[in-house]
Design a protein around this motif. Structure first.
Motif, PDB file in Angstrom:
ATOM      1  N   ASP A 180       6.580   6.683 -42.747  1.00 32.98           N
ATOM      2  CA  ASP A 180       6.970   6.374 -41.072  1.00 32.98           C
ATOM      3  C   ASP A 180       5.750   5.610 -40.640  1.00 32.98           C
ATOM      4  N   VAL A 181       6.028   4.293 -39.893  1.00 32.65           N
ATOM      5  CA  VAL A 181       5.414   3.555 -39.229  1.00 32.65           C
ATOM      6  C   VAL A 181       5.700   3.994 -37.803  1.00 32.65           C
ATOM      7  N   ILE A 182       4.587   3.980 -36.835  1.00 35.55           N
ATOM      8  CA  ILE A 182       4.737   4.515 -35.591  1.00 35.55           C
ATOM      9  C   ILE A 182       3.609   3.658 -34.549  1.00 35.55           C
ATOM     10  N   LYS A 183       4.342   2.968 -33.600  1.00 35.72           N
ATOM     11  CA  LYS A 183       3.324   2.385 -32.813  1.00 35.72           C
ATOM     12  C   LYS A 183       2.827   3.356 -31.511  1.00 35.72           C
ATOM     13  N   ASN A 184       1.464   3.456 -31.370  1.00 33.57           N
ATOM     14  CA  ASN A 184       1.150   4.236 -30.497  1.00 33.57           C
ATOM     15  C   ASN A 184       1.098   3.398 -29.222  1.00 33.57           C
ATOM     16  N   LYS A 185       0.750   4.282 -28.024  1.00 36.04           N
ATOM     17  CA  LYS A 185       0.684   3.847 -26.743  1.00 36.04           C
ATOM     18  C   LYS A 185      -0.528   3.201 -26.572  1.00 36.04           C
ATOM     19  N   ALA A 186      -0.428   1.824 -26.148  1.00 35.05           N
ATOM     20  CA  ALA A 186      -1.832   1.044 -25.989  1.00 35.05           C
ATOM     21  C   ALA A 186      -1.639   0.126 -24.707  1.00 35.05           C
ATOM     22  N   LEU A 187      -1.219   0.958 -23.660  1.00 35.50           N
ATOM     23  CA  LEU A 187      -1.225   0.157 -22.387  1.00 35.50           C
ATOM     24  C   LEU A 187      -2.418   0.245 -21.551  1.00 35.50           C
ATOM     25  N   VAL A 188      -3.030  -0.887 -21.053  1.00 39.34           N
ATOM     26  CA  VAL A 188      -4.331  -0.736 -20.163  1.00 39.34           C
ATOM     27  C   VAL A 188      -3.934  -1.486 -18.997  1.00 39.34           C
ATOM     28  N   TYR A 189      -4.821  -1.098 -17.832  1.00 37.14           N
ATOM     29  CA  TYR A 189      -4.604  -1.895 -16.545  1.00 37.14           C
ATOM     30  C   TYR A 189      -5.578  -2.772 -16.632  1.00 37.14           C
ATOM     31  N   ASP A 190      -5.110  -4.074 -16.231  1.00 38.45           N
ATOM     32  CA  ASP A 190      -5.901  -5.250 -15.948  1.00 38.45           C
ATOM     33  C   ASP A 190      -6.587  -5.283 -14.382  1.00 38.45           C
ATOM     34  N   SER A 191      -5.548  -4.813 -13.568  1.00 37.30           N
ATOM     35  CA  SER A 191      -5.920  -4.613 -12.081  1.00 37.30           C
ATOM     36  C   SER A 191      -5.153  -3.679 -11.519  1.00 37.30           C
ATOM     37  N   PHE A 192      -5.878  -2.929 -10.537  1.00 43.21           N
ATOM     38  CA  PHE A 192      -5.142  -1.848  -9.876  1.00 43.21           C
ATOM     39  C   PHE A 192      -5.444  -1.963  -8.469  1.00 43.21           C
ATOM     40  N   PRO A 193      -4.468  -1.850  -7.364  1.00 41.41           N
ATOM     41  CA  PRO A 193      -4.656  -1.874  -6.104  1.00 41.41           C
ATOM     42  C   PRO A 193      -5.554  -0.859  -5.607  1.00 41.41           C
ATOM     43  N   GLU A 194      -6.294  -1.386  -4.760  1.00 41.50           N
ATOM     44  CA  GLU A 194      -7.244  -0.405  -3.871  1.00 41.50           C
ATOM     45  C   GLU A 194      -6.472   0.397  -2.826  1.00 41.50           C
ATOM     46  N   ASP A 195      -7.184   1.478  -2.440  1.00 37.20           N
ATOM     47  CA  ASP A 195      -6.725   2.468  -1.246  1.00 37.20           C
ATOM     48  C   ASP A 195      -6.439   1.455  -0.011  1.00 37.20           C
ATOM     49  N   ILE A 196      -5.586   1.983   0.648  1.00 31.88           N
ATOM     50  CA  ILE A 196      -5.109   0.888   1.962  1.00 31.88           C
ATOM     51  C   ILE A 196      -4.891   1.920   2.965  1.00 31.88           C
ATOM     52  N   THR A 197      -5.072   1.147   4.334  1.00 31.08           N
ATOM     53  CA  THR A 197      -4.455   1.651   5.410  1.00 31.08           C
ATOM     54  C   THR A 197      -3.387   0.867   6.117  1.00 31.08           C
ATOM     55  N   ILE A 198      -2.244   1.202   6.317  1.00 33.04           N
ATOM     56  CA  ILE A 198      -1.056   0.303   6.886  1.00 33.04           C
ATOM     57  C   ILE A 198      -0.841   1.000   8.100  1.00 33.04           C
ATOM     58  N   GLY A 199      -0.304  -0.096   9.108  1.00 35.31           N
ATOM     59  CA  GLY A 199       0.251   0.215  10.446  1.00 35.31           C
ATOM     60  C   GLY A 199       1.733   0.951  10.351  1.00 35.31           C
ATOM     61  N   LEU A 200       2.032   1.337  11.762  1.00 33.21           N
ATOM     62  CA  LEU A 200       3.383   2.178  11.701  1.00 33.21           C
ATOM     63  C   LEU A 200       4.515   1.476  11.169  1.00 33.21           C
ATOM     64  N   ASN A 201       4.615   0.075  11.457  1.00 34.99           N
ATOM     65  CA  ASN A 201       5.791  -0.906  11.034  1.00 34.99           C
ATOM     66  C   ASN A 201       5.555  -1.579   9.838  1.00 34.99           C
ATOM     67  N   ASP A 202       4.336  -1.325   9.133  1.00 35.21           N
ATOM     68  CA  ASP A 202       4.275  -2.145   7.832  1.00 35.21           C
ATOM     69  C   ASP A 202       5.141  -1.426   6.886  1.00 35.21           C
ATOM     70  N   PRO A 203       5.707  -2.232   5.965  1.00 35.31           N
ATOM     71  CA  PRO A 203       6.403  -1.742   4.599  1.00 35.31           C
ATOM     72  C   PRO A 203       5.583  -1.137   3.755  1.00 35.31           C
ATOM     73  N   LYS A 204       6.028   0.318   3.055  1.00 36.55           N
ATOM     74  CA  LYS A 204       5.089   0.830   2.437  1.00 36.55           C
ATOM     75  C   LYS A 204       5.412   0.509   0.829  1.00 36.55           C
ATOM     76  N   THR A 205       5.996  -0.622   0.729  1.00 36.71           N
ATOM     77  CA  THR A 205       6.453  -0.928  -0.728  1.00 36.71           C
ATOM     78  C   THR A 205       5.136  -1.587  -1.559  1.00 36.71           C
ATOM     79  N   PRO A 206       5.341  -1.583  -2.833  1.00 36.62           N
ATOM     80  CA  PRO A 206       3.921  -2.071  -3.732  1.00 36.62           C
ATOM     81  C   PRO A 206       3.578  -3.475  -3.451  1.00 36.62           C
ATOM     82  N   SER A 207       4.862  -4.235  -2.950  1.00 29.87           N
ATOM     83  CA  SER A 207       4.625  -5.674  -2.804  1.00 29.87           C
ATOM     84  C   SER A 207       3.722  -6.033  -1.630  1.00 29.87           C
ATOM     85  N   PHE A 208       3.815  -4.918  -0.834  1.00 30.72           N
ATOM     86  CA  PHE A 208       2.837  -4.972   0.443  1.00 30.72           C
ATOM     87  C   PHE A 208       1.512  -4.526   0.171  1.00 30.72           C
ATOM     88  N   THR A 209       1.682  -3.330  -0.451  1.00 32.41           N
ATOM     89  CA  THR A 209       0.251  -2.335  -0.600  1.00 32.41           C
ATOM     90  C   THR A 209      -0.367  -2.734  -1.600  1.00 32.41           C
TER      91      THR A 209
END
Length: 372
Positions: A196-225
């Motif tokens: 049996d041939v099995i492909k292992n998990k091999a995903l790594v992050y190239d970039s990751f979003p920093e912690d963020i503070t948003i306003g009341l009316n800002d969207p909370k979707t990843p495209s914004f944050t």
């Protein structure tokens, strides 16, 4: 065999003796000529048992008179190992009575015997994966009791999909059939090995979003944050996307704090990162908002209450958490609309805080009194 002489002196002392002759004239009888079966292996030729006889005397001497073979003298030919042997055996009793019997044995070359078969294997996929026997447990080996050479080879049946956009191109099964064939006659035996041939998990992050503070009316979707990017280290061109879910850490009238859990996923086999990574998102609920604006949008009634509390809100309610003044959480409900009800029949009398989370992440806290 015996001869007896007798004289009866009582009647006639001069009468001549009477002669009585006792003679064994019966030949021995064959009781079993097929001892060992009608077919034998080449390695058993020199040990074919004698036929079995019986006799009225109880004594039989058995010997082999003749042995005729059709064996080819050249050991390079199969007929040197597969031929016929004809035997003639004689049974003789003590008085010389005899019985001969002739029987034939078919000689066959001995079956091959495995001395080593590699165990089933599980291999990790890589672009340069080597699945030769040397890398999958070794070559099988076999011998033959007749002393002839045995050739060993194998054949693979694979479920691998040639399409590089298919997951079965990276995860597949091989049925390996080993064949051992003796050289003069070519008789094979088989053994199976699974790979049996099995492909292992091999995903790594190239970039990751920093912690963020948003306003009341800002969207909370990843495209914004902020969105993460990544790749598969084994197959770098795999299309990669991400999944996420939000966890509310704390909520007050001034802000709400969330942990966003990201998980990378590749688009061919659907494997993901082994564990999620977290971005902290803080929503500021005070910027540009008059004090008590959200508080005024939510009404809890009756207060005091006895059996049931009603909740009326101008904004959809996401959840309600009820905590007693002693800090014990009693109930969490999820109203389906802007209004909802909480049954308080079983609650002890006292003061309770309702932490009401609105759809816009604002939190409204209401105190209620339960009376019996």
């Amino acid at each position: 065999d015996t001869t007896l002489g007798t004289i009866d002196w009582h009647f006639n002392g001069s009468r001549p003796a009477q002669l009585i002759e006792v003679r064994d004239i019966e030949n021995p009888v064959v009781t079993n000529w097929n001892t060992g079966g009608s077919s034998i292996y080449y390695s058993q030729v020199d040990s074919v048992p004698l036929a079995e006889f019986s006799d009225n005397s109880g004594i039989v001497n058995v010997s082999r008179l003749e042995h005729i073979s059709t064996q080819d003298p050249d050991p390079a030919n199969c007929s040197h190992y597969e031929y016929t042997e004809t035997f003639t055996d004689r049974g003789e009793d003590p008085t010389g009575n005899i019985k001969d019997t002739t029987f034939t044995r078919t000689v066959m070359i001995d079956p091959n015997e495995w001395t080593f078969v590699p165990m089933n294997q599980q291999k990790t996929y890589s672009p340069n994966l080597n699945l030769s026997p040397e890398n999958t447990g070794g070559w099988a080996t076999a011998t033959n009791p007749a002393g002839v050479g045995v050739d060993v080879d194998y054949e693979d049946a694979s479920t691998r999909n040639p399409d590089t956009m298919s997951c079965q191109h990276y995860n597949w099964h091989i049925d390996r059939t080993w064949e051992a064939t003796n050289q003069p006659c070519g008789n094979p035996i088989y053994e199976e090995q699974d790979i049996d041939v099995i492909k292992n998990k091999a995903l790594v992050y190239d970039s990751f979003p920093e912690d963020i503070t948003i306003g009341l009316n800002d969207p909370k979707t990843p495209s914004f944050t902020g969105e993460p990017t990544g790749h598969d280290t084994i197959v770098p061109w795999f299309p990669t996307t991400y999944n996420y879910w939000d966890e509310l850490i704390s909520a007050t009238q001034n802000d709400s704090i969330w942990d966003r859990h990201f998980e990378l996923e590749e688009g061919i086999c659907g494997t993901s990162t082994n564990s999620d990574s977290t971005q902290r998102i803080t929503r500021d609920l005070t910027t540009g908002v008059k004090e008590n604006t959200w508080q005024d949008l939510v009404t809890v009634y009756p207060n005091p209450a006895k059996n049931k509390l009603g909740i009326q809100s101008g904004i959809k309610i996401r959840s309600v958490k009820v905590v007693s003044t002693l800090g014990h959480k009693l109930q969490i409900s999820h109203p389906a609309s802007c209004t909802g009800s909480i049954y308080v029949t079983r609650w002890p009398e006292g003061v309770y805080c309702l932490q009401i989370l609105l759809e816009n992440d604002a939190v409204v806290v209401k105190k209620v009194l339960i009376r019996r």
